[in-house]
Write a protein that holds these residues in place. Structure first.
Motif, PDB file in Angstrom:
ATOM      1  N   HIS A 198       0.841  -1.208   0.000  1.00 32.94           N
ATOM      2  CA  HIS A 198       0.000   0.000   0.000  1.00 32.94           C
ATOM      3  C   HIS A 198       0.871   1.251   0.000  1.00 32.94           C
ATOM      4  O   HIS A 198       0.627   2.194  -0.740  1.00 32.94           O
ATOM      5  CB  HIS A 198      -0.890   0.050   1.243  1.00 32.94           C
ATOM      6  N   TRP A 225       0.881   4.334  -2.600  1.00 31.82           N
ATOM      7  CA  TRP A 225       0.519   5.701  -2.194  1.00 31.82           C
ATOM      8  C   TRP A 225       1.548   6.711  -2.696  1.00 31.82           C
ATOM      9  O   TRP A 225       1.202   7.866  -2.950  1.00 31.82           O
ATOM     10  CB  TRP A 225       0.434   5.813  -0.668  1.00 31.82           C
ATOM     11  N   ALA A 236      -7.011   5.025   3.846  1.00 29.26           N
ATOM     12  CA  ALA A 236      -5.663   4.537   4.153  1.00 29.26           C
ATOM     13  C   ALA A 236      -5.325   4.652   5.631  1.00 29.26           C
ATOM     14  O   ALA A 236      -4.476   3.929   6.139  1.00 29.26           O
ATOM     15  CB  ALA A 236      -4.640   5.301   3.311  1.00 29.26           C
TER      16      ALA A 236
END
Ligand SMILES: Cc1cc2nc3c(=O)[nH]c(=O)nc-3n(C[C@H](O)[C@H](O)[C@H](O)COP(=O)(O)OP(=O)(O)OC[C@H]3O[C@@H](n4cnc5c(N)ncnc54)[C@H](O)[C@@H]3O)c2cc1C
Length: 394
Positions: free
Chosen positions: A252, A256, A365
């Motif tokens: 992740h 990002w 997130a």
């Protein structure tokens, strides 16, 4: 931009990936958004193209048909892939944490049935850990159960936020199998086909961010699967979940970086072209502060992501490094997109730029794969225990 540890072969691969994302995936975004989360024609075309160009599944282990790139070089690729919401699905890296989990714990038969088609991009996985009734940030509170009856596991479970269950071929269900064991050894992981009798998708939960939506509430009532569907040993659910979540979090964070970088570029382009109060926005001190702060934050996040990836490549669990970048990276992602929206004014909150969608998804997130507060707690507890010897300052 930092190129710490970037080798020539990875640099070359990254340039080809950048071209693919920029010239094929990003122009297809409006069509992909309209098609929704399922693979229809536009996505199928992109997958074919990625495979033809040797850009498919590069981060999956080589033994299972992937490109075998370690975590650290994969940061450089994934930040390019992550520029588009659709990048990971297009290049076969959407489900890497599930592939790692199956690779580590699956039997030969489980790998043949689930892992091979997953790496080939023919099926999607899903994971059912979180339950609506109890705090998801403390998985030891889970209530779902599975009991062995003869040669079958009989599962009763209520889960939500089982992302992608509505398109997945299977769900890895975490459920209590050892009620009398220590709280970390109570539950196991079981692979359940989504078409098993008794497996119900109660609803696709309406959430901010995903217009089509794919976060599902599911209920399993007396679902029976063969006892060979157990993943790893009995009672190892907590360990398996952690082995999946660690790499998942760092993937992740890599992605990002791409989202934040794209927002940053949009911010700069707008600042360089919009005129107000006697000058370009780029000449205003406030806007220059946005640019400088965003650049510093993205660079810090990139270096922290690389450092966590390095620690994983060296075989460590990298608990501190991963938790640091999980909460820090989520904040950087949010703040950079927020500033880019601000510089766009009203245009920033319309669907005419990708920013509003990016902003909605960035809010997730700070919650998924562990809320900020839990990661800060992990970091603080470990550092307080050993402030001098803790990585990465050892
Ligand atoms: C977009 C998205 C996708 C997801 N996909 C999946 C999936 O595929 N499979 C799956 O199983 N789950 C999934 N989840 C669920 C996710 O992992 C959980 O939401 C997360 O673990 C938090 O659990 P919870 O929502 O129950 O919040 P809770 O555990 O109820 O926590 C609520 C809040 O309490 C606070 N808090 C909690 N613990 C502490 C603490 N120790 N100290 C201070 N404050 C604290 C935090 O502010 C936290 O946000 C997804 C979630 C989202 C948003």
């Amino acid at each position: 931009m930092s190129t710490y540890g970037l080798t020539d072969p990875v640099r070359e691969l990254r340039e080809r990936m950048r071209k693919f994302i920029q010239e094929e995936v990003i122009p297809a975004e409006p069509l992909l958004d309209a098609e929704g989360e399922r693979d229809r024609e536009a996505m199928a075309r992109l997958k074919e193209s990625a495979k033809r160009q040797g850009l498919w599944a590069l981060g999956h282990p080589a033994e299972i048909g992937g490109g075998g790139l370690p975590f650290m070089p994969f940061v450089y690729l994934n930040e390019v892939i992550g520029r588009s919401h659709w990048g990971q699905a297009a290049v076969g890296t959407l489900s890497m944490q599930d592939s790692i989990m199956l690779h580590l714990f699956g039997t030969q038969e489980q790998k043949r049935r689930w892992l091979e088609p997953l790496v080939a991009g023919e099926i999607y996985p899903s994971v059912g850990l979180t339950e609506p009734e109890v705090a998801g940030s403390d998985p030891t509170l889970m209530q779902s159960t599975a009991r062995l009856e003869g040669d079958e596991w009989v599962i009763d479970a209520h889960k939500w936020f089982t992302s992608g269950a509505n398109r997945a071929a299977f769900t890895t269900i975490f459920a209590i199998t050892e009620p009398d064991a220590d709280r970390h050894a109570k539950f196991s992981a079981i692979l359940v086909p989504t078409d098993a009798p008794g497996y119900e998708i109660v609803r696709v939960i309406p959430t901010m961010g995903h217009t089509g939506g794919n976060h599902c509430e599911i209920r399993l009532r007396g679902v029976r699967v063969p006892k060979q569907s157990l993943l790893g040993p009995r009672g190892a659910g907590f360990v398996i979940a952690q082995k999946r979540l660690g790499p998942g979090r760092i993937f992740h964070c890599m992605r990002w970086l791409g989202q934040a970088q794209r927002a940053f570029e949009l911010l700069c382009e707008r600042a360089n072209s919009r005129w107000a109060h006697g000058s370009l926005l780029a000449e205003k001190g406030e806007v220059q502060r946005f640019v400088a702060e965003s650049a510093a934050e993205i660079q810090a996040a990139r270096l922290m992501t690389l450092d966590a990836a390095r620690a994983l490549d060296e075989g460590g669990e990298a608990r501190v490094e991963i938790s640091l970048i999980k909460f820090w990276g989520a904040r950087v992602l949010h703040d950079v997109i927020d500033r880019a929206i601000q510089v766009h004014g009203a245009l920033g909150v319309t669907g005419d730029t990708p920013l509003e969608r990016m902003y909605r998804e960035a809010r997730y997130a700070r919650i998924y794969d562990g809320p900020d507060e839990v990661h800060r707690m992990v970091v603080a507890r470990r550092l307080l225990r050993d402030p001098h010897g803790a990585p990465p300052w050892a």
